[in-house]
Motif scaffolding. Structure first.
Motif, mmCIF file in Angstrom:
data_model
loop_
_atom_site.group_PDB
_atom_site.id
_atom_site.type_symbol
_atom_site.label_atom_id
_atom_site.label_comp_id
_atom_site.label_asym_id
_atom_site.label_seq_id
_atom_site.Cartn_x
_atom_site.Cartn_y
_atom_site.Cartn_z
ATOM 1 N N SER A 137 0.862 -1.188 0.000
ATOM 2 C CA SER A 137 0.000 0.000 0.000
ATOM 3 C C SER A 137 0.897 1.237 0.000
ATOM 4 O O SER A 137 2.055 1.161 0.452
ATOM 5 C CB SER A 137 -0.848 0.021 1.277
ATOM 6 N N VAL A 138 0.354 2.364 -0.450
ATOM 7 C CA VAL A 138 1.099 3.611 -0.232
ATOM 8 C C VAL A 138 1.344 3.830 1.258
ATOM 9 O O VAL A 138 2.281 4.525 1.657
ATOM 10 C CB VAL A 138 0.383 4.861 -0.808
ATOM 11 N N ASN A 158 6.711 -4.695 2.877
ATOM 12 C CA ASN A 158 7.781 -4.289 1.948
ATOM 13 C C ASN A 158 9.111 -4.941 2.313
ATOM 14 O O ASN A 158 9.880 -5.351 1.431
ATOM 15 C CB ASN A 158 7.929 -2.770 1.932
ATOM 16 N N GLY A 179 2.079 -1.434 -4.454
ATOM 17 C CA GLY A 179 1.574 -0.523 -3.433
ATOM 18 C C GLY A 179 0.471 0.363 -4.008
ATOM 19 O O GLY A 179 0.767 1.432 -4.562
ATOM 20 N N THR A 236 8.898 -2.888 -4.893
ATOM 21 C CA THR A 236 7.468 -2.608 -4.734
ATOM 22 C C THR A 236 7.115 -1.460 -5.671
ATOM 23 O O THR A 236 7.724 -0.379 -5.600
ATOM 24 C CB THR A 236 7.124 -2.252 -3.274
ATOM 25 N N TYR A 238 4.502 1.301 -6.951
ATOM 26 C CA TYR A 238 3.347 2.050 -6.444
ATOM 27 C C TYR A 238 2.410 2.422 -7.589
ATOM 28 O O TYR A 238 2.856 2.918 -8.628
ATOM 29 C CB TYR A 238 3.812 3.275 -5.653
ATOM 30 N N ASP A 240 -0.583 4.655 -7.768
ATOM 31 C CA ASP A 240 -1.214 5.566 -6.807
ATOM 32 C C ASP A 240 -1.635 6.916 -7.375
ATOM 33 O O ASP A 240 -1.867 7.862 -6.619
ATOM 34 C CB ASP A 240 -0.265 5.792 -5.620
ATOM 35 N N LEU A 244 2.495 9.407 -4.079
ATOM 36 C CA LEU A 244 3.770 9.453 -3.352
ATOM 37 C C LEU A 244 4.752 10.462 -3.947
ATOM 38 O O LEU A 244 5.768 10.784 -3.330
ATOM 39 C CB LEU A 244 4.415 8.065 -3.314
#
Ligand code: NAD
Ligand SMILES: O=S(=O)(O)c1ccc(CO)cc1
Length: 253
Positions: A137-138, A158, A179, A236, A238, A240, A244
């Protein structure tokens, strides 16, 4: 198709991101064992046709995990892909969160990935190949003040991804994470999209100005599962909408 004749296990596959991953893997030619604690997953698997099966399991329990691996081998004969996706959240701030809820979230989100990862990696090690994907996840990088065990579990995932990747390289097994930011599923609707205030906060901190769809996570899972990602392990990614990348002290535009 990227995944013709590959065999995948997807946990938490009755709905949301897990179901979208199962659907995408099947569209790419894989055979998929959908695994979930909710028996409604059987209907989801039936709707996906011959390439899909369902196994009811609590992935935080070793006996269930061992039975799930045995059932997948009995059905399909091998396992090439594991998507460790099942997860829950729990709203309580640090001073209020109780020991039982802390343990429950850590068991379902983190220990399940260790148990499924180890049981499936033992099969993959014999095959000298495999791809494991851990749903992070973030919030492995950020923190939400009222979701203590959730945030802790995602940070630990992570590190689990990194250490698994190192130990499994010699067996030809790659381990990566995804993520997600806020993705429109039952879990997110309940956890962060239920009030207009929280919804506005999320959207104002997401440069794309919208939530993601489960299919936008599933496409990254299909990539990581495939040989297109053959030189990637321990990472990982992301997904999102730019969340981020943003320094929250400045407006999105
Ligand atoms: N939706 C988001 O915005 C978002 C953001 C970041 C990360 N994630 C992560 O993505 C994953 C999937 O989330 P989602 O939004 O699709 O959630 P969801 O609640 O829609 O689906 C989760 C599924 O996991 C299953 N599950 C829960 N506990 C289980 C257990 N012990 N054994 C087996 N199955 C179990 C549930 O029955 C459900 O079908 C989770 O790991 C979540 O933390 C989601
Ligand atoms: O902070 S968010 O990324 O929007 C978020 C989404 C889902 C959940 C629960 O899984 C928690 C936080």
């Amino acid at each position: 198709m990227k995944l013709t004749d590959k065999v995948a296990v997807v946990t938490g596959a009755t709905q949301g991101i897990g179901l979208a991953c199962a659907q995408r893997l099947i569209a790419e030619g894989a055979k998929v064992m959908l695994v979930d604690i909710k028996p409604e997953g059987a209907d989801a698997a039936a709707a996906l046709g011959e390439q899909a099966r369902f196994f009811a399991a609590d992935v935080s329990q070793k006996a269930d995990v061992d039975a799930m691996v045995a059932a997948t081998l009995a059905a399909f004969g091998r396992i090439d892909i594991l998507i460790n996706n099942a997860g829950v959240t729990h709203a309580a701030n640090f001073l209020d969160v109780c020991e039982e809820d802390f343990d429950r979230v850590m068991r379902i989100n983190l220990k399940s990935m260790f148990l499924c990862g180890q049981a499936v990696a033992r099969v993959m090690a014999r095959q000298l190949s495999g791809s494991i994907i851990n749903m992070s996840s973030v919030n492995a990088e950020l923190a939400i003040p009222n979701q203590v065990p959730y945030v802790v579990s995602k940070g630990a995932i992570n590190q689990l991804t990194k250490v698994m990747s190192l130990n499994l390289i010699e067996y030809g097994i790659r381990v990566n994470g995804i993520g997600p930011g806020t993705i429109l599923t039952e879990l997110a609707k309940k956890a962060v999209m239920s009030s207009p205030e929280s919804r506005n906060t999320i959207l104002s901190r997401t440069p794309m100005g919208r939530c993601g769809e489960p299919e936008e996570v599933a496409s990254i899972a299909a990539f990581l599962a495939s040989d297109d990602a053959s030189y990637m392990t321990g990472q990982t990614l992301y997904v999102d909408g730019g969340r981020l990348a943003l320094n929250y002290t400045v407006p999105v535009k």
